[in-house]
Design a protein around this motif. Structure first.
Motif, PDB file in Angstrom:
ATOM      1  N   LEU A 126      -8.856  -4.831  -4.131  1.00 25.09           N
ATOM      2  CA  LEU A 126      -8.865  -3.664  -3.242  1.00 25.09           C
ATOM      3  C   LEU A 126      -7.503  -3.486  -2.578  1.00 25.09           C
ATOM      4  O   LEU A 126      -7.021  -2.353  -2.419  1.00 25.09           O
ATOM      5  CB  LEU A 126      -9.954  -3.819  -2.178  1.00 25.09           C
ATOM      6  CG  LEU A 126     -11.397  -3.661  -2.661  1.00 25.09           C
ATOM      7  CD1 LEU A 126     -12.373  -4.048  -1.557  1.00 25.09           C
ATOM      8  CD2 LEU A 126     -11.654  -2.224  -3.116  1.00 25.09           C
ATOM      9  N   ALA A 127      -6.871  -4.598  -2.195  1.00 22.62           N
ATOM     10  CA  ALA A 127      -5.535  -4.521  -1.604  1.00 22.62           C
ATOM     11  C   ALA A 127      -4.534  -3.956  -2.609  1.00 22.62           C
ATOM     12  O   ALA A 127      -3.667  -3.144  -2.254  1.00 22.62           O
ATOM     13  CB  ALA A 127      -5.089  -5.905  -1.136  1.00 22.62           C
ATOM     14  N   PHE A 128      -4.651  -4.369  -3.850  1.00 23.57           N
ATOM     15  CA  PHE A 128      -3.761  -3.858  -4.897  1.00 23.57           C
ATOM     16  C   PHE A 128      -3.977  -2.363  -5.094  1.00 23.57           C
ATOM     17  O   PHE A 128      -3.013  -1.597  -5.239  1.00 23.57           O
ATOM     18  CB  PHE A 128      -4.005  -4.610  -6.200  1.00 23.57           C
ATOM     19  CG  PHE A 128      -3.136  -4.154  -7.340  1.00 23.57           C
ATOM     20  CD1 PHE A 128      -1.799  -4.500  -7.387  1.00 23.57           C
ATOM     21  CD2 PHE A 128      -3.654  -3.351  -8.347  1.00 23.57           C
ATOM     22  CE1 PHE A 128      -0.982  -4.056  -8.433  1.00 23.57           C
ATOM     23  CE2 PHE A 128      -2.854  -2.910  -9.398  1.00 23.57           C
ATOM     24  CZ  PHE A 128      -1.513  -3.268  -9.430  1.00 23.57           C
ATOM     25  N   VAL A 129      -5.226  -1.930  -5.094  1.00 23.17           N
ATOM     26  CA  VAL A 129      -5.535  -0.496  -5.217  1.00 23.17           C
ATOM     27  C   VAL A 129      -4.925   0.280  -4.055  1.00 23.17           C
ATOM     28  O   VAL A 129      -4.376   1.379  -4.239  1.00 23.17           O
ATOM     29  CB  VAL A 129      -7.057  -0.276  -5.279  1.00 23.17           C
ATOM     30  CG1 VAL A 129      -7.397   1.210  -5.150  1.00 23.17           C
ATOM     31  CG2 VAL A 129      -7.626  -0.834  -6.573  1.00 23.17           C
ATOM     32  N   ALA A 130      -4.986  -0.291  -2.862  1.00 25.37           N
ATOM     33  CA  ALA A 130      -4.423   0.375  -1.687  1.00 25.37           C
ATOM     34  C   ALA A 130      -2.917   0.560  -1.826  1.00 25.37           C
ATOM     35  O   ALA A 130      -2.371   1.630  -1.522  1.00 25.37           O
ATOM     36  CB  ALA A 130      -4.738  -0.421  -0.428  1.00 25.37           C
ATOM     37  N   ILE A 131      -2.223  -0.488  -2.305  1.00 18.50           N
ATOM     38  CA  ILE A 131      -0.770  -0.392  -2.488  1.00 18.50           C
ATOM     39  C   ILE A 131      -0.421   0.683  -3.514  1.00 18.50           C
ATOM     40  O   ILE A 131       0.436   1.537  -3.281  1.00 18.50           O
ATOM     41  CB  ILE A 131      -0.188  -1.748  -2.937  1.00 18.50           C
ATOM     42  CG1 ILE A 131      -0.317  -2.794  -1.831  1.00 18.50           C
ATOM     43  CG2 ILE A 131       1.282  -1.598  -3.319  1.00 18.50           C
ATOM     44  CD1 ILE A 131       0.150  -4.172  -2.252  1.00 18.50           C
ATOM     45  N   VAL A 132      -1.081   0.638  -4.659  1.00 19.36           N
ATOM     46  CA  VAL A 132      -0.779   1.589  -5.738  1.00 19.36           C
ATOM     47  C   VAL A 132      -1.066   3.020  -5.287  1.00 19.36           C
ATOM     48  O   VAL A 132      -0.256   3.934  -5.514  1.00 19.36           O
ATOM     49  CB  VAL A 132      -1.587   1.239  -6.998  1.00 19.36           C
ATOM     50  CG1 VAL A 132      -1.438   2.336  -8.052  1.00 19.36           C
ATOM     51  CG2 VAL A 132      -1.127  -0.098  -7.569  1.00 19.36           C
TER      52      VAL A 132
END
Length: 296
Positions: A126-132
């Motif tokens: 989820l954190a990776f999705v937020a960054i992207v």
């Protein structure tokens, strides 16, 4: 010579430099992330222990800070044209752009594995999705379409969901309700920002809602999204995320904010929009206090 290629100016002191590095993370925005992600952790059924919870929140804040640093790097020329942002470390030349780029890339390299270890892989994903979403899609989209408002609300709504999944390890109705609450809250909040900073955004070349669709339409959308926020906030009660005390507070706060938003229809000028923007911050703060005090 543009901001993109200008060398950093001589720094006054190590303390000032450290402060400027911190400013790349946009501390006020990161503080909101800490509040909402902690809320997700506290409200989720179960317990991961104080140490894991603290590490989860810190890693989440680190990821968000890195995304903000990348945003600063990508928008340094835009920031230089806007009065509100021209004194930020990059457009002011106090920090080299490659420093922001390096921090924005390297911090997630360490923070994402930490999230996977102390929380779980779902929370790290989820954190990776937020960054992207924030860096790759939302940041460049602001120069092209007002739909950036909806896209930008996604990474802003993910932190409480991350707090929830850190405890539960699943995407369920309770966590998604918290996501929906933060998503819905951001719409009138940032519409108000686009209204009272309309001229500044125009100088930056950003296609925000108030510039493209006009002041009257923006005030109407502020009112409409504020009204929608009321049932979204109350949905946490039947889903057993929060109790009746929260429901009473959420109802009163939501109706007050919606009434203020409706009162703004037909007005002109940015003063009301700025006051409404501040009211949305107070609303969210009091709402999360009620959540903490009246959980289930």
């Amino acid at each position: 010579m543009t901001i993109a290629t200008a060398p950093a100016r001589a720094r006054s002191s190590p303390l000032q430099y450290a402060k400027d590095v911190l400013l790349l993370a946009k501390p006020r925005l990161s503080g909101l992330v800490i509040l909402t992600s902690t809320g997700g952790l506290a409200l989720a059924p179960g317990d991961i222990g104080a140490a894991r919870a603290i590490l989860t929140v810190l890693a989440t804040a680190a990821v968000v800070g890195a995304a903000n640093a990348l945003n600063c790097w990508m928008e340094r020329d835009i920031d230089a044209r806007m009065r509100r942002t021209r004194d930020r470390p990059l457009p002011a030349g106090r920090i080299d752009p490659f420093t922001a780029l390096g921090l924005g890339i390297m911090v997630p390299v360490f923070a994402l594995p930490v999230l996977a270890l102390v929380a779980n892989p779902l929370t790290a994903a989820l954190a990776f999705v937020a960054i992207v979403t924030y860096v790759v899609i939302y940041t460049p989209m602001k120069q092209r379409s007002t739909l950036a408002l909806l896209v930008g609300a996604v990474p802003g709504a993910i932190p409480p969901l991350m707090g929830w999944t850190a405890v539960t390890g699943t995407l369920d109705s309770g966590g998604l309700a918290l996501f929906a609450l933060l998503f819905a809250w951001q719409l009138p909040h940032f519409l108000a920002v686009s209204l009272y900073l309309r001229e500044d955004y125009a100088r930056g070349g950003l296609r925000v809602f108030s510039i493209v669709h006009g002041e009257r339409a923006t005030r109407g959308w502020i009112a409409a999204t504020s009204v929608v926020l009321v049932p979204v906030s109350l949905a946490l009660v039947p889903l057993h995320v929060a109790g009746r005390m929260y429901g009473a507070v959420a109802g009163l706060l939501g109706l007050a904010l919606a009434a203020y938003a409706l009162a703004g229809i037909g007005r002109e000028g940015g003063r009301w929009a700025r006051n409404f923007f501040l009211a949305t911050i107070l609303y969210l703060t009091l709402l999360f206090v009620a959540l903490f005090l009246g959980a289930r």
